[in-house]
Write a protein that holds these residues in place. Structure first.
Motif, mmCIF file in Angstrom:
data_model
loop_
_atom_site.group_PDB
_atom_site.id
_atom_site.type_symbol
_atom_site.label_atom_id
_atom_site.label_comp_id
_atom_site.label_asym_id
_atom_site.label_seq_id
_atom_site.Cartn_x
_atom_site.Cartn_y
_atom_site.Cartn_z
ATOM 1 N N GLN A 1 46.453 -26.405 125.773
ATOM 2 C CA GLN A 1 46.542 -24.945 125.898
ATOM 3 C C GLN A 1 47.829 -24.424 125.246
ATOM 4 O OE1 GLN A 1 46.732 -23.518 129.949
ATOM 5 N NE2 GLN A 1 45.744 -21.604 129.368
ATOM 6 N N PHE A 2 48.952 -25.103 125.490
ATOM 7 C CA PHE A 2 50.232 -24.712 124.898
ATOM 8 C C PHE A 2 50.172 -24.770 123.369
ATOM 9 C CE2 PHE A 2 54.265 -26.209 123.085
ATOM 10 C CZ PHE A 2 55.058 -25.095 123.323
ATOM 11 N N VAL A 3 49.693 -25.893 122.837
ATOM 12 C CA VAL A 3 49.629 -26.052 121.383
ATOM 13 C C VAL A 3 48.664 -25.032 120.782
ATOM 14 C CG1 VAL A 3 49.083 -27.618 119.476
ATOM 15 C CG2 VAL A 3 50.268 -28.498 121.497
ATOM 16 N N ARG B 1 45.106 -28.878 114.692
ATOM 17 C CA ARG B 1 43.973 -29.665 114.196
ATOM 18 C C ARG B 1 43.383 -30.543 115.295
ATOM 19 N NH1 ARG B 1 43.225 -30.167 108.771
ATOM 20 N NH2 ARG B 1 42.500 -32.298 109.012
ATOM 21 N N THR B 2 44.173 -31.475 115.817
ATOM 22 C CA THR B 2 43.660 -32.412 116.818
ATOM 23 C C THR B 2 44.740 -32.790 117.826
ATOM 24 O OG1 THR B 2 44.268 -34.374 115.519
ATOM 25 C CG2 THR B 2 42.050 -33.490 115.179
ATOM 26 N N ALA B 3 44.290 -33.306 118.957
ATOM 27 C CA ALA B 3 45.184 -33.918 119.952
ATOM 28 C C ALA B 3 44.431 -35.100 120.554
ATOM 29 C CB ALA B 3 45.568 -32.928 121.036
ATOM 30 N N VAL B 4 45.132 -36.224 120.669
ATOM 31 C CA VAL B 4 44.542 -37.461 121.184
ATOM 32 C C VAL B 4 45.512 -38.097 122.155
ATOM 33 C CG1 VAL B 4 43.780 -39.791 120.554
ATOM 34 C CG2 VAL B 4 43.278 -37.880 119.039
ATOM 35 N N HIS B 5 45.015 -38.501 123.318
ATOM 36 C CA HIS B 5 45.809 -39.305 124.249
ATOM 37 C C HIS B 5 45.391 -40.749 124.054
ATOM 38 C CE1 HIS B 5 46.277 -41.310 128.264
ATOM 39 N NE2 HIS B 5 47.522 -41.015 127.919
ATOM 40 N N PHE C 1 52.034 -34.822 111.875
ATOM 41 C CA PHE C 1 51.704 -35.589 113.079
ATOM 42 C C PHE C 1 52.909 -35.537 114.002
ATOM 43 C CE2 PHE C 1 48.662 -38.181 110.470
ATOM 44 C CZ PHE C 1 47.544 -37.947 111.245
ATOM 45 N N ILE C 2 52.665 -35.282 115.271
ATOM 46 C CA ILE C 2 53.686 -35.393 116.305
ATOM 47 C C ILE C 2 53.189 -36.458 117.272
ATOM 48 C CG2 ILE C 2 54.940 -34.236 118.159
ATOM 49 C CD1 ILE C 2 54.308 -31.576 116.687
ATOM 50 N N ILE C 3 53.981 -37.500 117.446
ATOM 51 C CA ILE C 3 53.612 -38.587 118.353
ATOM 52 C C ILE C 3 54.589 -38.549 119.515
ATOM 53 C CG2 ILE C 3 53.266 -41.073 118.609
ATOM 54 C CD1 ILE C 3 53.097 -41.025 115.405
ATOM 55 N N SER D 1 48.044 -33.307 115.772
ATOM 56 C CA SER D 1 48.094 -33.038 114.329
ATOM 57 C C SER D 1 47.961 -31.536 114.098
ATOM 58 C CB SER D 1 47.019 -33.814 113.570
ATOM 59 O OG SER D 1 45.734 -33.347 113.857
ATOM 60 N N LEU D 2 48.737 -31.079 113.119
ATOM 61 C CA LEU D 2 48.820 -29.658 112.798
ATOM 62 C C LEU D 2 48.752 -29.463 111.293
ATOM 63 C CD1 LEU D 2 52.017 -28.983 114.932
ATOM 64 C CD2 LEU D 2 49.686 -28.451 115.642
ATOM 65 N N GLU D 3 48.425 -28.268 110.886
ATOM 66 C CA GLU D 3 48.543 -27.896 109.486
ATOM 67 C C GLU D 3 50.031 -27.804 109.148
ATOM 68 O OE1 GLU D 3 45.986 -27.538 107.444
ATOM 69 O OE2 GLU D 3 44.432 -27.660 108.986
ATOM 70 N N ARG D 4 50.374 -28.001 107.911
ATOM 71 C CA ARG D 4 51.772 -28.004 107.464
ATOM 72 C C ARG D 4 52.492 -26.695 107.814
ATOM 73 N NH1 ARG D 4 55.578 -30.984 104.103
ATOM 74 N NH2 ARG D 4 57.235 -29.486 103.826
ATOM 75 N N ASP D 5 51.811 -25.563 107.733
ATOM 76 C CA ASP D 5 52.450 -24.276 107.998
ATOM 77 C C ASP D 5 52.948 -24.147 109.436
ATOM 78 O OD1 ASP D 5 52.099 -23.477 105.398
ATOM 79 O OD2 ASP D 5 50.329 -22.270 105.804
ATOM 80 N N ALA D 6 52.491 -25.012 110.309
ATOM 81 C CA ALA D 6 52.937 -24.971 111.703
ATOM 82 C C ALA D 6 54.319 -25.582 111.877
ATOM 83 C CB ALA D 6 51.942 -25.712 112.598
ATOM 84 N N ALA D 7 54.898 -26.146 110.828
ATOM 85 C CA ALA D 7 56.166 -26.872 110.932
ATOM 86 C C ALA D 7 57.390 -25.966 111.096
ATOM 87 C CB ALA D 7 56.348 -27.777 109.716
ATOM 88 N N ARG D 8 57.226 -24.692 111.005
ATOM 89 C CA ARG D 8 58.343 -23.794 111.246
ATOM 90 C C ARG D 8 58.774 -23.919 112.706
ATOM 91 N NH1 ARG D 8 55.284 -19.108 110.544
ATOM 92 N NH2 ARG D 8 53.577 -20.418 109.906
#
Length: 122
Positions: A11-13, A22-26, A85-87, A99-106
């Motif tokens: 929900q936060f992301v 894009r995705t989230a995996v546990h 990717f954020i792990i 995982s996010l699109e590159r533009d989310a890196a701000r």
């Protein structure tokens, strides 16, 4: 069943990254669960790709030396030409991959810290 903290993370992301999410995996030592997958992503090969990414996340060793004053590894960010990717590590064999699109890196550092807080239950 997905734990509440992972639902809170998704929900936060979703709120913060919006269309860039894009995705989230546990993942655990012996499996993984998709927490979120954006609807427009191709389903073809998704399970195989996710399994490969999870295996690489599990196998990753920290760059720091064991006696480093940095402490334990909490999160890793991989910034690519077209994605991120954020792990977030919960243990040596368990964590969450976002995982996010590159533009989310701000403003990425603050975003990662908040994701860690949610996953750790703080």
């Amino acid at each position: 069943m997905t734990e509440r903290r992972y639902q809170t993370l998704v929900q936060f992301v979703s709120t913060r990254a919006q269309r860039y999410f894009r995705t989230a995996v546990h993942y655990t030592e012996d499996g993984w669960e998709a927490l979120y997958r954006r609807g427009d992503l191709p389903a073809e090969r998704a399970e195989r790709r996710t399994s490969a990414v999870v295996e690489k996340a599990r196998a990753r060793d920290p760059l720091r030396e064991p006696d480093s004053p940095f402490g334990d590894l909490d999160a890793t960010v991989e910034l690519y030409e077209n994605g991120v990717f954020i792990i977030i590590r919960e243990s040596a064999t368990e964590g969450v991959i976002v995982s996010l699109e590159r533009d989310a890196a701000r403003n990425l550092a603050g975003f990662v810290v908040e994701c860690e807080r949610i996953v750790s239950g703080d």
